[in-house]
Enzyme design. Structure first.
Site, PDB file in Angstrom:
ATOM      1  N   ASN A 173      32.076  33.461  28.519  1.00 44.86           N
ATOM      2  CA  ASN A 173      32.413  34.744  27.913  1.00 44.86           C
ATOM      3  C   ASN A 173      32.818  35.765  28.975  1.00 44.86           C
ATOM      4  O   ASN A 173      31.973  36.375  29.617  1.00 44.86           O
ATOM      5  CB  ASN A 173      31.207  35.243  27.107  1.00 44.86           C
ATOM      6  CG  ASN A 173      31.508  36.517  26.359  1.00 44.86           C
ATOM      7  OD1 ASN A 173      32.428  37.241  26.674  1.00 44.86           O
ATOM      8  ND2 ASN A 173      30.706  36.795  25.347  1.00 44.86           N
ATOM      9  N   PHE A 174      34.122  35.922  29.114  1.00 51.73           N
ATOM     10  CA  PHE A 174      34.661  36.953  29.994  1.00 51.73           C
ATOM     11  C   PHE A 174      35.553  37.912  29.220  1.00 51.73           C
ATOM     12  O   PHE A 174      36.525  38.439  29.758  1.00 51.73           O
ATOM     13  CB  PHE A 174      35.480  36.324  31.123  1.00 51.73           C
ATOM     14  CG  PHE A 174      34.656  35.738  32.229  1.00 51.73           C
ATOM     15  CD1 PHE A 174      33.457  36.305  32.612  1.00 51.73           C
ATOM     16  CD2 PHE A 174      35.094  34.603  32.907  1.00 51.73           C
ATOM     17  CE1 PHE A 174      32.701  35.765  33.637  1.00 51.73           C
ATOM     18  CE2 PHE A 174      34.346  34.056  33.941  1.00 51.73           C
ATOM     19  CZ  PHE A 174      33.145  34.638  34.298  1.00 51.73           C
ATOM     20  N   SER A 175      35.239  38.120  27.934  1.00 46.84           N
ATOM     21  CA  SER A 175      36.164  38.942  27.161  1.00 46.84           C
ATOM     22  C   SER A 175      35.523  39.896  26.177  1.00 46.84           C
ATOM     23  O   SER A 175      36.213  40.657  25.539  1.00 46.84           O
ATOM     24  CB  SER A 175      37.138  38.031  26.394  1.00 46.84           C
ATOM     25  OG  SER A 175      36.432  37.189  25.511  1.00 46.84           O
ATOM     26  N   CYS A 176      34.205  39.869  26.019  1.00 48.87           N
ATOM     27  CA  CYS A 176      33.567  40.798  25.087  1.00 48.87           C
ATOM     28  C   CYS A 176      33.897  42.234  25.494  1.00 48.87           C
ATOM     29  O   CYS A 176      33.551  42.659  26.597  1.00 48.87           O
ATOM     30  CB  CYS A 176      32.055  40.578  25.085  1.00 48.87           C
ATOM     31  SG  CYS A 176      31.215  41.522  23.799  1.00 48.87           S
ATOM     32  N   ASN A 225      39.671  38.095  21.457  1.00 54.26           N
ATOM     33  CA  ASN A 225      38.370  38.660  21.123  1.00 54.26           C
ATOM     34  C   ASN A 225      38.588  39.933  20.313  1.00 54.26           C
ATOM     35  O   ASN A 225      39.725  40.312  20.018  1.00 54.26           O
ATOM     36  CB  ASN A 225      37.595  38.972  22.406  1.00 54.26           C
ATOM     37  CG  ASN A 225      36.095  38.968  22.182  1.00 54.26           C
ATOM     38  OD1 ASN A 225      35.601  39.361  21.137  1.00 54.26           O
ATOM     39  ND2 ASN A 225      35.351  38.517  23.178  1.00 54.26           N
TER      40      ASN A 225
END
Length: 399
Positions: free
Chosen positions: A186-189, A228
């Site tokens: 997860n590098f996009s929240c 996202n």
């Protein structure tokens, strides 16, 4: 809600190599990861075949539970498998859940109609929800239990940590040991704890991660997923003058999802698909479409612009886990209408119809000239007729 970046678990990759790869290469709001998908051979007659195989991982259909509340614990993930979802991505976990403290209310909805209207169709959904607030040990036990009970179903773990190599290595190692099938990085929240340099706080830092899709693929990721949620302010209550969702009179920007983001997501997926087609071997890489999917038609659009699988999160929160049956039925109806027997039969079909504005101008000018030519005279000797010979001759006179 969390995000998506995936890679299949491979025994040959060391934990250190895995962590270094993703910390070095992934960036942006788009979700980056595994997802190479090959459609199964469909039957020439009968029902269309929805099954896909993702890097050797078989799914009965291309519909995947996106990371978020629909994958927050054993009970709901089990429900998703029982209802027939192709795969489940669990809600994002980190090493120290004690740092994750959610507030309530944490959702706000946008309806078609006037500001504050309680009527009208829901077209937008905002959340200020963080990643999982459940202890990592608890989530790991549930991952293991699910894989023991559903050995043939695809369970994907979503993970997120601060910009700390050792933390990523430890988290990856512990999650892998549960037997899950793949990892989401997860590098996009867009709104999740940026003060801790997590989620998009890492993903949007050019110095840390550079360009998202292209660099990720060149550096060893097996696919890309987009998009996202989008950073947003849902609205202001015109009676109280306070923003929504309102927590003790205050709010914070959150992630926007549901129908309203679908066109934006389609554009992003289309652009990534064209990039992948022009610069990479599509047999080795894959693409997952995410954003506002509530119907089989929504899913078909993503597949037509190049997506191999389609993820649903907010749609499940609005319609329940049984939504997958409707999605499958409607996607099959679309496929029957066009005589498609498998997902691969139509994946990426619409990509060729996207071009530049300059090319649109050229095409329209040529079409106008062609129509003028047709109007002004015959196009071929075979078109002459005896009855209309004089008029046909006159039609081709220049003055």
């Amino acid at each position: 809600m969390a995000s998506l970046s995936l890679t299949q678990i491979r025994g040959s990759n060391s934990v250190t190599e895995f962590a270094q790869l993703r910390l070095r290469t992934q960036r942006g709001r788009s979700k980056i990861g595994f997802l190479k998908v090959v459609g199964s051979q469909g039957q020439s007659q009968g029902e269309p075949d929805l099954s896909v195989t993702v890097n050797g991982l078989h799914m009965p259909n291309p519909f995947v539970i996106g990371s978020g509340p629909p994958g927050t614990n054993y009970t709901v993930m089990k429900r998703a498998f029982d209802e027939g979802w192709g795969a489940v991505i669990a809600k994002t976990v980190s090493l120290d859940a004690a740092k994750v403290i959610n507030v309530t209310p944490r959702y706000a909805r946008l309806r078609a109609g006037a500001n504050g209207s309680a009527k009208g169709q829901i077209i937008g959904w905002e959340n200020i929800e963080l990643i999982s607030d459940r202890p990592l040990e608890t989530m790991l036990k549930e991952f293991k239990q699910l894989k023991e009970e559903y050995p043939d179903r695809i369970l994907i773990a979503s993970i997120m940590e601060e910009y700390n190599k050792a933390a990523w290595e430890e988290l990856i190692d512990r999650v892998e040991q549960t037997g899950i099938d793949a990892l989401e990085i997860n590098f996009s929240c867009p709104h999740g704890m940026p003060e801790r340099k997590m989620g998009a706080a890492v993903g949007q830092d050019c110095a840390l991660l550079e360009e998202p899709a292209r660099v990720a693929l060149k550096s060893g990721c097996e696919g890309v997923a987009a998009i996202n949620t989008i950073m947003s302010v849902m609205g202001i209550n015109l009676k109280t003058l306070r923003p929504e969702p309102c927590v003790e009179g205050y709010s914070t920007p959150g992630g926007y999802s549901s129908k309203a983001v679908h066109p934006i997501a389609l554009g992003k997926v289309m652009n990534i698909a064209k990039l992948m087609k022009s610069e990479f071997d599509l047999e080795k890489y894959s693409l997952s479409g995410i954003g506002g999917v509530e119907t089989g038609g929504d899913a078909a659009e993503f597949i037509l612009v190049g997506a191999n699988t389609v993820q649903v999160c907010t749609g499940v929160m609005m319609h329940g886990y049984g939504l997958v049956k409707k999605l499958c039925d409607e996607l099959k109806d679309f496929m029957k209408m066009h005589n498609f027997s498998s997902i691969e039969d139509f994946r990426g079909t619409s990509l060729e119809y996207f071009t530049t504005h300059t090319d649109l101008v050229r095409r329209q000018q040529e079409a106008i000239q062609q129509r003028k030519a047709v109007k002004n005279g015959l196009q071929s000797d075979k078109d002459w007729t005896g009855d209309g010979f004089v008029k046909e001759s006159e039609s081709m006179v220049s003055n």
